[in-house]
Write a protein that holds these residues in place. Structure first.
Motif, PDB file in Angstrom:
ATOM      1  N   GLU A 126     -23.079 -66.639  -4.042  1.00 43.79           N
ATOM      2  CA  GLU A 126     -22.665 -66.541  -2.643  1.00 43.79           C
ATOM      3  C   GLU A 126     -21.188 -66.142  -2.541  1.00 43.79           C
ATOM      4  O   GLU A 126     -20.813 -65.291  -1.735  1.00 43.79           O
ATOM      5  N   PHE A 127     -20.355 -66.749  -3.370  1.00 42.01           N
ATOM      6  CA  PHE A 127     -18.941 -66.394  -3.400  1.00 42.01           C
ATOM      7  C   PHE A 127     -18.775 -64.935  -3.809  1.00 42.01           C
ATOM      8  O   PHE A 127     -17.969 -64.185  -3.225  1.00 42.01           O
ATOM      9  N   SER A 128     -19.538 -64.510  -4.792  1.00 43.36           N
ATOM     10  CA  SER A 128     -19.417 -63.153  -5.322  1.00 43.36           C
ATOM     11  C   SER A 128     -19.786 -62.089  -4.294  1.00 43.36           C
ATOM     12  O   SER A 128     -19.327 -60.944  -4.392  1.00 43.36           O
ATOM     13  N   ARG A 146     -16.318 -57.081  -7.431  1.00 44.72           N
ATOM     14  CA  ARG A 146     -16.555 -57.639  -8.762  1.00 44.72           C
ATOM     15  C   ARG A 146     -15.896 -59.015  -8.826  1.00 44.72           C
ATOM     16  O   ARG A 146     -14.811 -59.213  -8.285  1.00 44.72           O
ATOM     17  N   ALA A 147     -16.562 -59.951  -9.481  1.00 36.78           N
ATOM     18  CA  ALA A 147     -16.021 -61.309  -9.618  1.00 36.78           C
ATOM     19  C   ALA A 147     -16.516 -61.901 -10.927  1.00 36.78           C
ATOM     20  O   ALA A 147     -17.506 -61.437 -11.500  1.00 36.78           O
ATOM     21  N   PHE A 148     -15.817 -62.932 -11.406  1.00 38.82           N
ATOM     22  CA  PHE A 148     -16.213 -63.515 -12.688  1.00 38.82           C
ATOM     23  C   PHE A 148     -15.896 -64.997 -12.731  1.00 38.82           C
ATOM     24  O   PHE A 148     -15.057 -65.508 -11.975  1.00 38.82           O
ATOM     25  N   VAL A 149     -16.577 -65.684 -13.649  1.00 36.77           N
ATOM     26  CA  VAL A 149     -16.343 -67.102 -13.912  1.00 36.77           C
ATOM     27  C   VAL A 149     -15.821 -67.236 -15.337  1.00 36.77           C
ATOM     28  O   VAL A 149     -16.410 -66.706 -16.283  1.00 36.77           O
ATOM     29  N   THR A 150     -14.714 -67.948 -15.471  1.00 35.47           N
ATOM     30  CA  THR A 150     -14.139 -68.217 -16.784  1.00 35.47           C
ATOM     31  C   THR A 150     -14.873 -69.372 -17.443  1.00 35.47           C
ATOM     32  O   THR A 150     -15.312 -70.309 -16.771  1.00 35.47           O
ATOM     33  N   ALA A 193     -21.186 -57.567  -9.941  1.00 34.71           N
ATOM     34  CA  ALA A 193     -20.837 -56.299  -9.301  1.00 34.71           C
ATOM     35  C   ALA A 193     -21.769 -56.101  -8.112  1.00 34.71           C
ATOM     36  O   ALA A 193     -22.995 -56.222  -8.251  1.00 34.71           O
ATOM     37  N   GLY A 194     -21.197 -55.816  -6.961  1.00 39.25           N
ATOM     38  CA  GLY A 194     -21.984 -55.619  -5.767  1.00 39.25           C
ATOM     39  C   GLY A 194     -22.779 -54.327  -5.816  1.00 39.25           C
ATOM     40  O   GLY A 194     -22.634 -53.505  -6.732  1.00 39.25           O
ATOM     41  N   PRO A 195     -23.639 -54.082  -4.816  1.00 41.31           N
ATOM     42  CA  PRO A 195     -24.431 -52.851  -4.782  1.00 41.31           C
ATOM     43  C   PRO A 195     -23.538 -51.615  -4.864  1.00 41.31           C
ATOM     44  O   PRO A 195     -22.531 -51.514  -4.165  1.00 41.31           O
ATOM     45  N   GLY A 196     -23.892 -50.713  -5.746  1.00 42.40           N
ATOM     46  CA  GLY A 196     -23.132 -49.475  -5.885  1.00 42.40           C
ATOM     47  C   GLY A 196     -21.842 -49.599  -6.661  1.00 42.40           C
ATOM     48  O   GLY A 196     -21.124 -48.619  -6.829  1.00 42.40           O
ATOM     49  N   HIS A 253     -10.919 -59.152 -17.780  1.00 39.34           N
ATOM     50  CA  HIS A 253     -11.639 -59.008 -16.512  1.00 39.34           C
ATOM     51  C   HIS A 253     -10.686 -59.152 -15.325  1.00 39.34           C
ATOM     52  O   HIS A 253     -10.811 -58.435 -14.323  1.00 39.34           O
ATOM     53  N   LEU A 254      -9.733 -60.058 -15.439  1.00 43.75           N
ATOM     54  CA  LEU A 254      -8.738 -60.203 -14.377  1.00 43.75           C
ATOM     55  C   LEU A 254      -7.918 -58.922 -14.246  1.00 43.75           C
ATOM     56  O   LEU A 254      -7.687 -58.425 -13.136  1.00 43.75           O
ATOM     57  N   ALA A 255      -7.486 -58.355 -15.359  1.00 43.40           N
ATOM     58  CA  ALA A 255      -6.694 -57.125 -15.339  1.00 43.40           C
ATOM     59  C   ALA A 255      -7.480 -55.943 -14.800  1.00 43.40           C
ATOM     60  O   ALA A 255      -6.900 -54.993 -14.246  1.00 43.40           O
ATOM     61  N   SER A 256      -8.798 -55.993 -14.917  1.00 42.83           N
ATOM     62  CA  SER A 256      -9.633 -54.890 -14.435  1.00 42.83           C
ATOM     63  C   SER A 256      -9.828 -54.907 -12.927  1.00 42.83           C
ATOM     64  O   SER A 256     -10.431 -53.992 -12.372  1.00 42.83           O
ATOM     65  N   GLY A 257      -9.347 -55.964 -12.280  1.00 39.80           N
ATOM     66  CA  GLY A 257      -9.459 -56.063 -10.834  1.00 39.80           C
ATOM     67  C   GLY A 257     -10.545 -56.991 -10.343  1.00 39.80           C
ATOM     68  O   GLY A 257     -10.688 -57.202  -9.127  1.00 39.80           O
ATOM     69  N   ALA A 258     -11.320 -57.583 -11.263  1.00 40.84           N
ATOM     70  CA  ALA A 258     -12.336 -58.546 -10.848  1.00 40.84           C
ATOM     71  C   ALA A 258     -11.664 -59.831 -10.359  1.00 40.84           C
ATOM     72  O   ALA A 258     -10.624 -60.238 -10.875  1.00 40.84           O
ATOM     73  N   VAL A 259     -12.260 -60.456  -9.370  1.00 39.32           N
ATOM     74  CA  VAL A 259     -11.721 -61.682  -8.780  1.00 39.32           C
ATOM     75  C   VAL A 259     -12.227 -62.887  -9.558  1.00 39.32           C
ATOM     76  O   VAL A 259     -13.438 -63.017  -9.800  1.00 39.32           O
TER      77      VAL A 259
END
Length: 227
Positions: free
Chosen positions: A135-137, A142-146, A158-161, A176-182
């Motif tokens: 839900e957060f994602s 793009r988002a990730f969990v450490t 990664a969202g649609p598209g 992943h943080l440096a790549s722009g993922a939250v």
């Protein structure tokens, strides 16, 4: 066994997310667990971890399907029996290539899918905690969990598209943080963070409460015929 190109089903076909779960051949999986488990129990635990992870993921209301990327015939059959779709690791070029291959397989079948990678070694995974992460994602491309150690990654979305761009292995949190993922910093998602590589990790997962297959395998140990 389901193979590439076939459609998997689960208890919630209305879910938005497709999950990609990578799994090494069991003969090579979880090598760092040997000091705690012994060499004979290690592959059995690796399979139990994956079974509990996939079972919990398919029980999550936000998940439409789970694609497991693996060349292990035994693991593939066991996970297909739970409802996963099995995709062979045809690139055979390492973890991130396998994940990109899984992403392509998902989007060939469901072009508008939101896609997430989930580690196969989350035996304490709880569907409501995964639902909160998904839900957060939804709010980010793009988002990730450490992971619990604060170094690696257990989940990447990664969202649609949006291209997944996985960069797992080692200090993947920083990459992943440096790549722009939250980075997802929600409280109360310990079961999504607690992967198992070492004996200490396993003890932490057992304290959280692992799924039934991991619990049974750990309690039973190695069958006497194999000792």
């Amino acid at each position: 066994m389901r193979i590439e190109g076939e459609t998997a089903t689960n208890t919630d076909p209305t879910g938005r997310w497709s999950l990609v779960v990578p799994l090494k051949p069991l003969a090579r999986a979880k090598s760092r667990l040997v000091p705690a488990s012994g060499a004979l129990l290690r592959p059995r635990l690796a399979l139990a971890f994956a079974q509990d992870t996939v079972h919990a993921a398919l029980a999550c209301r936000a998940v439409a399907d789970v694609v497991v990327v693996t060349d292990d015939v035994t693991a593939g059959a066991a996970l297909a029996a739970l409802g996963a779709r099995i995709v062979p690791d045809s690139p055979a070029a390492g973890l991130n290539a396998a994940l990109a291959h899984g992403e392509r397989a998902v989007r060939a079948a469901r072009p508008g899918a939101a896609v997430a990678v989930l580690n196969a070694d989350l035996p304490a995974l709880r569907p409501p905690e995964l639902a909160r992460v998904l839900e957060f994602s939804d709010a980010f491309p793009r988002a990730f969990v450490t992971d619990a150690a604060g170094i690696g990654t257990t989940f990447l979305s990664a969202g649609p598209g949006v291209e997944l761009r996985p960069d797992f292995g080692g200090r993947s949190r920083d990459r992943h943080l440096a790549s722009g993922a939250v980075e997802i910093t929600l409280s109360g998602i310990d079961s999504v963070r607690q992967d198992v590589d070492t004996g200490g990790d396993l003890r932490a997962a057992l304290a959280l409460g692992v799924g039934p297959r991991t619990a049974a395998r750990w309690a039973a140990g190695v069958p006497s015929m194999d000792r």
